[in-house]
Write a protein that holds these residues in place. Structure first.
Motif, PDB file in Angstrom:
ATOM      1  N   VAL A 468       0.822  -1.198   0.000  1.00 41.04           N
ATOM      2  CA  VAL A 468       0.000   0.000   0.000  1.00 41.04           C
ATOM      3  C   VAL A 468       0.862   1.257   0.000  1.00 41.04           C
ATOM      4  O   VAL A 468       2.062   1.220   0.233  1.00 41.04           O
ATOM      5  CB  VAL A 468      -0.957   0.016   1.218  1.00 41.04           C
ATOM      6  CG1 VAL A 468      -1.997  -1.078   1.081  1.00 41.04           C
ATOM      7  CG2 VAL A 468      -0.165  -0.128   2.525  1.00 41.04           C
ATOM      8  N   GLN A 469       0.206   2.409  -0.252  1.00 38.72           N
ATOM      9  CA  GLN A 469       0.911   3.677  -0.417  1.00 38.72           C
ATOM     10  C   GLN A 469       1.677   4.091   0.831  1.00 38.72           C
ATOM     11  O   GLN A 469       2.835   4.493   0.768  1.00 38.72           O
ATOM     12  CB  GLN A 469      -0.085   4.779  -0.791  1.00 38.72           C
ATOM     13  CG  GLN A 469       0.557   6.126  -1.077  1.00 38.72           C
ATOM     14  CD  GLN A 469      -0.471   7.202  -1.381  1.00 38.72           C
ATOM     15  OE1 GLN A 469      -1.282   7.557  -0.508  1.00 38.72           O
ATOM     16  NE2 GLN A 469      -0.461   7.704  -2.599  1.00 38.72           N
ATOM     17  N   ASP A 473      -2.837   3.479   5.938  1.00 38.71           N
ATOM     18  CA  ASP A 473      -4.050   3.368   5.138  1.00 38.71           C
ATOM     19  C   ASP A 473      -3.938   2.181   4.203  1.00 38.71           C
ATOM     20  O   ASP A 473      -2.896   1.509   4.141  1.00 38.71           O
ATOM     21  CB  ASP A 473      -4.267   4.659   4.334  1.00 38.71           C
ATOM     22  CG  ASP A 473      -5.744   4.951   4.093  1.00 38.71           C
ATOM     23  OD1 ASP A 473      -6.524   3.985   4.016  1.00 38.71           O
ATOM     24  OD2 ASP A 473      -6.103   6.130   3.969  1.00 38.71           O
ATOM     25  N   LYS A 474      -4.988   1.937   3.441  1.00 39.16           N
ATOM     26  CA  LYS A 474      -5.037   0.815   2.511  1.00 39.16           C
ATOM     27  C   LYS A 474      -4.990   1.290   1.062  1.00 39.16           C
ATOM     28  O   LYS A 474      -5.276   0.532   0.140  1.00 39.16           O
ATOM     29  CB  LYS A 474      -6.306  -0.012   2.740  1.00 39.16           C
ATOM     30  CG  LYS A 474      -6.438  -0.588   4.154  1.00 39.16           C
ATOM     31  CD  LYS A 474      -7.745  -1.350   4.292  1.00 39.16           C
ATOM     32  CE  LYS A 474      -7.916  -1.875   5.715  1.00 39.16           C
ATOM     33  NZ  LYS A 474      -6.897  -2.884   6.041  1.00 39.16           N
ATOM     34  N   VAL A 475      -4.624   2.544   0.844  1.00 45.06           N
ATOM     35  CA  VAL A 475      -4.599   3.130  -0.499  1.00 45.06           C
ATOM     36  C   VAL A 475      -3.465   2.516  -1.317  1.00 45.06           C
ATOM     37  O   VAL A 475      -2.368   2.274  -0.807  1.00 45.06           O
ATOM     38  CB  VAL A 475      -4.419   4.660  -0.399  1.00 45.06           C
ATOM     39  CG1 VAL A 475      -4.263   5.271  -1.786  1.00 45.06           C
ATOM     40  CG2 VAL A 475      -5.591   5.274   0.328  1.00 45.06           C
ATOM     41  N   ASP A 477      -0.758   2.606  -4.643  1.00 45.54           N
ATOM     42  CA  ASP A 477       0.088   3.628  -5.268  1.00 45.54           C
ATOM     43  C   ASP A 477       0.915   2.956  -6.357  1.00 45.54           C
ATOM     44  O   ASP A 477       1.663   2.007  -6.093  1.00 45.54           O
ATOM     45  CB  ASP A 477       1.008   4.260  -4.222  1.00 45.54           C
ATOM     46  CG  ASP A 477       1.728   5.499  -4.736  1.00 45.54           C
ATOM     47  OD1 ASP A 477       2.239   5.449  -5.873  1.00 45.54           O
ATOM     48  OD2 ASP A 477       1.794   6.494  -4.008  1.00 45.54           O
ATOM     49  N   GLU A 506      -7.998  -1.329  -9.336  1.00 50.77           N
ATOM     50  CA  GLU A 506      -8.269   0.008  -8.809  1.00 50.77           C
ATOM     51  C   GLU A 506      -7.620   1.142  -9.594  1.00 50.77           C
ATOM     52  O   GLU A 506      -8.189   2.231  -9.701  1.00 50.77           O
ATOM     53  CB  GLU A 506      -7.797   0.081  -7.346  1.00 50.77           C
ATOM     54  CG  GLU A 506      -8.117   1.391  -6.661  1.00 50.77           C
ATOM     55  CD  GLU A 506      -7.859   1.313  -5.177  1.00 50.77           C
ATOM     56  OE1 GLU A 506      -7.076   2.142  -4.664  1.00 50.77           O
ATOM     57  OE2 GLU A 506      -8.426   0.411  -4.521  1.00 50.77           O
ATOM     58  N   TYR A 516      -2.485   7.320  -8.018  1.00 52.39           N
ATOM     59  CA  TYR A 516      -3.206   6.921  -6.815  1.00 52.39           C
ATOM     60  C   TYR A 516      -4.578   7.565  -6.912  1.00 52.39           C
ATOM     61  O   TYR A 516      -4.853   8.310  -7.862  1.00 52.39           O
ATOM     62  CB  TYR A 516      -2.478   7.383  -5.535  1.00 52.39           C
ATOM     63  CG  TYR A 516      -2.202   8.871  -5.499  1.00 52.39           C
ATOM     64  CD1 TYR A 516      -3.098   9.756  -4.909  1.00 52.39           C
ATOM     65  CD2 TYR A 516      -1.048   9.406  -6.069  1.00 52.39           C
ATOM     66  CE1 TYR A 516      -2.865  11.125  -4.891  1.00 52.39           C
ATOM     67  CE2 TYR A 516      -0.813  10.782  -6.066  1.00 52.39           C
ATOM     68  CZ  TYR A 516      -1.720  11.627  -5.478  1.00 52.39           C
ATOM     69  OH  TYR A 516      -1.487  12.986  -5.476  1.00 52.39           O
ATOM     70  N   ASP A 517      -5.418   7.312  -5.961  1.00 51.96           N
ATOM     71  CA  ASP A 517      -6.761   7.899  -5.958  1.00 51.96           C
ATOM     72  C   ASP A 517      -6.775   9.077  -4.987  1.00 51.96           C
ATOM     73  O   ASP A 517      -6.777   8.873  -3.771  1.00 51.96           O
ATOM     74  CB  ASP A 517      -7.785   6.851  -5.531  1.00 51.96           C
ATOM     75  CG  ASP A 517      -9.215   7.400  -5.513  1.00 51.96           C
ATOM     76  OD1 ASP A 517      -9.396   8.583  -5.844  1.00 51.96           O
ATOM     77  OD2 ASP A 517     -10.130   6.629  -5.159  1.00 51.96           O
ATOM     78  N   ALA A 520      -9.355   8.933  -2.205  1.00 55.53           N
ATOM     79  CA  ALA A 520      -9.100   8.004  -1.109  1.00 55.53           C
ATOM     80  C   ALA A 520      -7.894   8.412  -0.283  1.00 55.53           C
ATOM     81  O   ALA A 520      -7.794   8.074   0.895  1.00 55.53           O
ATOM     82  CB  ALA A 520      -8.887   6.596  -1.673  1.00 55.53           C
ATOM     83  N   SER A 521      -6.971   9.141  -0.908  1.00 55.48           N
ATOM     84  CA  SER A 521      -5.754   9.571  -0.217  1.00 55.48           C
ATOM     85  C   SER A 521      -5.565  11.067  -0.463  1.00 55.48           C
ATOM     86  O   SER A 521      -4.847  11.477  -1.370  1.00 55.48           O
ATOM     87  CB  SER A 521      -4.539   8.796  -0.738  1.00 55.48           C
ATOM     88  OG  SER A 521      -3.348   9.231  -0.102  1.00 55.48           O
TER      89      SER A 521
END
Length: 607
Positions: A468-469, A473-475, A477, A506, A516-517, A520-521
């Motif tokens: 994850v990024q 968190d669970k974002v 990258d 995703e 990335y989103d 969400a981040s």
């Protein structure tokens, strides 16, 4: 008028600075005397106030096409109308290796068939439109003068030709009409740092400049050792990277432009006319893989100086510098400019220069190590400075930072920053062992192993089955697509395959990849962005290494369709398929070369 689309431009340059020429024959961006100098023509960011150098047929109806003279940086814009076919041939004769204020833009006007009248409109706006200029005319040309910079316009004609008649002079701007019939060749040269007043240049002199410039680029590209697939695209990318390299120091700018939006109408408008340690480190790999050893060695020399400054002082590396190695990049806004298609603010300078981004140490050491194995070796003093940098990193790697994407939402424990810190120690340890160099190998090994354990325990989310990024968190990258490339994971590892699968669900859309989103981040900025072309090529590389060669080849071929009409890529691609962000972007062309080389070698092994 509305600014021409970002992708509707070709790039010319003289290895000190560059210009963008639209498919409509307008120079819409030009900074002088070097990439990071104030602009003279800036219509790309404000068509009404930015300034331009336009040459187009007088006829209201025509079609235009644009191409490069094969294997060169000479740009040809062709105009097709009922009255005939004509061309504007644009180039900048390469400047020498020393710092200079002498630069020339050559614009050849040619009538191929029929008859044509060209309207020429020269409207400079010095210092981003903040400085007034004076216009001085004589029988041979014109001078546009400010206190800081003077541009001299020379006309091109043969004895007996009529003088270039100016149609109008309007508050320091010059309009000229040039009438040609089939076979005629004329033109003009805009020169900074001219040694004398405007003069009549002969057609033979223009042809000589053209031949010399063509010869320079073909000789340079002929040094390429790459013989694999997609050679034409890699050759164009190599020329583009060369055009963005400041010859006196070897520093590669991220892009020759500033403030082009990552979202039309949005605020993500940054100045890229500087040298990022990260981006330029990638260039060492790309250049060496294509056989351009001299350019790679020169950049390693530039990087050695930056590492030396940090190693001697015990301070961290800056993430970016000016092309001369200085680090004053104070950010400001230009409120008098509307921005490209209304994208405000227009920013020059870059406030991210003082961010802490730990990944740059890995990129720097990775490229230094790669060059060292290819014969571009570090001496004793350079090695001691590397040791100083790694000793600093050993004390400082385990802290929050801003991350690779220069977000402005606060520091976090970014997984990519930890990954590349691992790379820095790994490459330093290898260099010490391979060359028998003195080093705190035990300390560096302890740091490397601690980072590895931390990423595996905190950077991998068991629920998502993906790296994850950042740790909180669970974002996802897409920078982590490089995990297999740098050797942190093996491409067959189930943890890696599940990470790729999560990213595909995703972040990947029909081969295009988001960084990335932002929803969400949160990154501290409003709006969204397009897919990131660098990441799309990194995805190709990751697929190839994972053995998914058919998927990799399809994704690569799709990405090539998003290049503009002359093979150039900007930073991002919008939902519409339009290129957005600064243009052309070095990182994208570097990643294109890396992905092509990786995929080509993998396809050969499959035979």
């Amino acid at each position: 008028m509305v600014e021409a689309a970002i992708a509707e431009h070709g790039l010319i340059g003289d290895l000190h600075t560059a210009a963008l020429v639209s498919t409509d024959g307008s120079i819409d961006w030009f900074c002088c005397p070097r990439f990071d100098s104030p602009s003279v023509f800036g219509a790309l960011l404000d068509d009404a106030k930015g300034g331009h150098f336009r040459i187009r047929p007088s006829r209201a109806v025509y079609q235009s096409k644009q191409m490069y003279h094969p294997d060169t940086a000479v740009l040809i814009t062709r105009f097709i109308s009922e009255g005939g076919v004509s061309e504007v041939v644009d180039f900048m004769p390469p400047a020498g290796p020393d710092v200079t204020g002498h630069h020339r833009i050559v614009r050849m006007l040619r009538c191929v068939r029929g008859e044509v009248s060209f309207d020429v409109d020269i409207a400079p706006r010095f210092d981003y439109g903040r400085a007034r200029h004076a216009l001085h005319l004589n029988d041979h040309g014109a001078v546009f003068a400010t206190d800081d910079l003077t541009l001299t316009l020379h006309g091109v004609r043969e004895p007996g030709d009529p003088e270039l008649g100016h149609v109008a002079v309007d508050d320091g701007d010059l309009q000229v009409r040039v009438d040609l019939k089939a076979g005629d060749l004329r033109g003009m040269v805009l020169e900074a740092g001219a040694s004398g007043p405007p003069r009549d240049m002969r057609v033979a002199e223009l042809r000589q400049l053209f031949d010399e410039t063509v010869g320079f680029w073909r000789t340079w590209l002929g040094r390429s050792t790459y013989r694999g697939r997609w050679r034409e695209m890699l050759g164009r990318s190599a020329i583009t990277l060369k055009l963005m390299t400041y010859r006196p120091t070897g520093a590669l700018v991220a892009a020759p432009t500033a403030a082009l939006p990552e979202q039309l109408g949005g605020e993500r408008n940054w100045d890229y006319r500087y040298t990022w340690v990260r981006d330029a480190s990638f260039s060492v790999y790309a250049l060496l893989k294509m056989g351009f050893t001299g350019e790679a060695a020169q950049f390693v020399g530039w990087l050695r100086e930056r590492v030396g400054e940090a190693g001697d002082s015990g301070s961290p590396l800056k993430i970016m510098y000016r092309v001369d190695g200085t680090s004053d990049l104070s950010e400001e806004e230009l409120p008098h400019w509307s921005g490209h298609r209304g994208s405000r603010p227009v920013r020059i300078g870059n406030g991210a220069a003082d961010q802490l981004q730990l990944d740059i140490y890995g990129e720097a050491l990775d490229s230094i190590s790669f060059a060292d194995r290819r014969g571009i070796a570090y001496g004793h003093r350079g090695w001691k400075q590397i040791g100083g940098v790694l000793d600093w990193l050993a004390r400082n790697w385990d802290q929050p930072e801003e991350g690779i994407w220069e977000t402005r939402g606060g520091r976090k424990d970014f997984t990519y920053g930890r990954l590349m810190s691992w790379v820095a120690f790994d490459r330093g340890i290898r260099m010490a062992g391979e060359r028998g160099r003195p080093a705190d190998v035990a300390g560096w090994t302890a740091a490397r192993d601690a980072i590895y354990d931390q990423i595996m325990t905190r950077g991998f989310d068991e629920e998502r089955r993906a790296f994850v990024q950042h740790y909180d968190d669970k974002v996802l990258d897409s920078s982590l697509l490089r995990m297999a490339t740098v050797g942190f994971v093996v491409p067959t590892d189930p943890m890696w395959h599940s990470t790729l699968a999560a990213m595909e669900q995703e972040l990947v859309t029909d081969s295009l990849v988001y960084r990335y989103d932002p929803a969400a981040s949160p990154d501290g900025l409003r709006g969204s962005e397009g897919t990131f072309s660098l990441c799309s090529f990194m995805y190709v590389d990751a697929l190839a290494r994972a053995g998914r060669l058919d998927d990799a080849q399809l994704a690569f071929e799709k990405m090539l369709t998003y290049a503009n009409h002359v093979g150039l890529f900007s930073e991002e691609i919008a939902l519409t398929g339009e290129q957005i962000g600064n243009f052309p972007q070095a990182f994208t062309h570097l990643a294109l070369i890396d992905a092509a080389v990786t995929l080509d070698e993998a396809l050969d092994r499959r035979r």
